[in-house]
Design a protein around this motif. Structure first.
Motif, PDB file in Angstrom:
ATOM      1  N   GLN A  56      -7.500   2.415  -1.245  1.00 34.33           N
ATOM      2  CA  GLN A  56      -6.078   2.768  -1.188  1.00 34.33           C
ATOM      3  C   GLN A  56      -5.781   3.844  -0.141  1.00 34.33           C
ATOM      4  OE1 GLN A  56      -8.051   2.622  -3.913  1.00 34.33           O
ATOM      5  NE2 GLN A  56      -6.841   2.437  -5.787  1.00 34.33           N
ATOM      6  N   PHE A 104       0.595  -0.184  -0.719  1.00 35.61           N
ATOM      7  CA  PHE A 104       0.303   0.551  -1.958  1.00 35.61           C
ATOM      8  C   PHE A 104       0.925   1.942  -1.916  1.00 35.61           C
ATOM      9  CE2 PHE A 104      -2.346   3.177  -4.723  1.00 35.61           C
ATOM     10  CZ  PHE A 104      -2.469   2.396  -5.856  1.00 35.61           C
ATOM     11  N   ASP A 149      -8.464  -0.156  -8.723  1.00 31.76           N
ATOM     12  CA  ASP A 149      -7.064  -0.220  -9.116  1.00 31.76           C
ATOM     13  C   ASP A 149      -6.638  -1.683  -9.041  1.00 31.76           C
ATOM     14  OD1 ASP A 149      -4.137  -0.393  -8.682  1.00 31.76           O
ATOM     15  OD2 ASP A 149      -4.266   1.788  -8.864  1.00 31.76           O
ATOM     16  N   ARG A 151      -3.800  -3.205  -9.132  1.00 26.54           N
ATOM     17  CA  ARG A 151      -2.654  -3.517  -8.255  1.00 26.54           C
ATOM     18  C   ARG A 151      -3.093  -3.542  -6.794  1.00 26.54           C
ATOM     19  NH1 ARG A 151       1.932  -1.174  -5.553  1.00 26.54           N
ATOM     20  NH2 ARG A 151       1.286   0.970  -5.916  1.00 26.54           N
ATOM     21  N   TYR A 152      -3.943  -2.600  -6.414  1.00 22.01           N
ATOM     22  CA  TYR A 152      -4.421  -2.578  -5.026  1.00 22.01           C
ATOM     23  C   TYR A 152      -5.276  -3.818  -4.737  1.00 22.01           C
ATOM     24  CZ  TYR A 152      -6.786  -1.128  -0.771  1.00 22.01           C
ATOM     25  OH  TYR A 152      -7.279  -1.086   0.508  1.00 22.01           O
ATOM     26  N   LEU A 155      -3.109  -6.646  -4.069  1.00 19.34           N
ATOM     27  CA  LEU A 155      -2.482  -6.493  -2.753  1.00 19.34           C
ATOM     28  C   LEU A 155      -3.451  -6.885  -1.636  1.00 19.34           C
ATOM     29  CD1 LEU A 155      -0.503  -3.113  -3.083  1.00 19.34           C
ATOM     30  CD2 LEU A 155       0.446  -5.422  -2.837  1.00 19.34           C
TER      31      LEU A 155
END
Length: 198
Positions: A56, A104, A149, A151-152, A155
């Motif tokens: 990130q 992010f 993570d 969500r990362y 992505l």
């Protein structure tokens, strides 16, 4: 059985989507056919050892370092006489991670800087005989030792495939399905055998 120049097979994709295992399978198949492959990798770990941010926290500098380190690793593998170079994290991989990090963090960079990184990664495309892009399977849990993570990770997967599509880069999508994995291994071997027969 040798080719005049090494075959290059690159893989890219989000973390824990099977890239390394896929390359290990390809390596075993090649060795079983008398081929000498060289597998590059561990660039992320080396970036961290050099104090470069990743995941990130990816920056322009860390992205550029990872791309150029990957290029250097592949050049070294070719110089050492490998028949096939298995590049764990082809050049566009770092760019996808960087794009994901920007989204992010909700940041943007100057257009010219983005284009410069894209150009740097794109210089490697003619070298790859086969580019494999692993696809995230959200139903497969990540090992507990990895503090990712989610969500990362999603992505990154999005940006890997969006980047390949936007740049119309020829590649083979590899899912967690055993048939898809087997097809990737078979194509890697077929590409080498065709080149060796010329």
């Amino acid at each position: 059985m040798t080719t005049t120049s090494p075959i290059r097979i690159g893989v890219l994709g989000a973390h824990s989507t099977g890239k390394t295992m896929l390359l290990k399978r390809i390596e075993m198949e090649l060795r079983g056919n008398g081929v000498t492959p060289a597998r590059t990798g561990s660039i992320g770990k080396r970036a961290a050892l050099n104090g470069l941010p990743k995941m990130q926290k990816h920056t322009v500098a860390s992205t550029e370092w990872i791309i150029t380190q990957g290029i250097a690793d592949e050049i070294a593998a070719a110089a050492q006489g490998a028949d096939v170079i298995l590049a764990d994290r082809a050049a566009h991989d770092a760019l996808a991670y960087f794009n994901a990090a920007l989204q992010f963090r909700g940041e943007q960079i100057h257009r010219l800087e983005r284009e410069r990184l894209l150009l740097l990664a794109s210089t490697q495309l003619p070298k790859y005989d086969l580019l494999l892009a692993t696809v995230l399977d959200k139903t497969i849990p990540v090992e507990q030792k990895h503090d990712y993570d989610p969500r990362y990770r999603v992505l990154v997967d999005h940006h890997v495939h969006a980047l390949l599509a936007a740049e119309t880069i020829p590649h083979l999508r590899v899912t967690s399905d055993p048939a898809s994995q087997a097809n990737a291994v078979a194509q890697a071997l077929e590409i080498y055998l065709k080149a060796a027969a010329v």
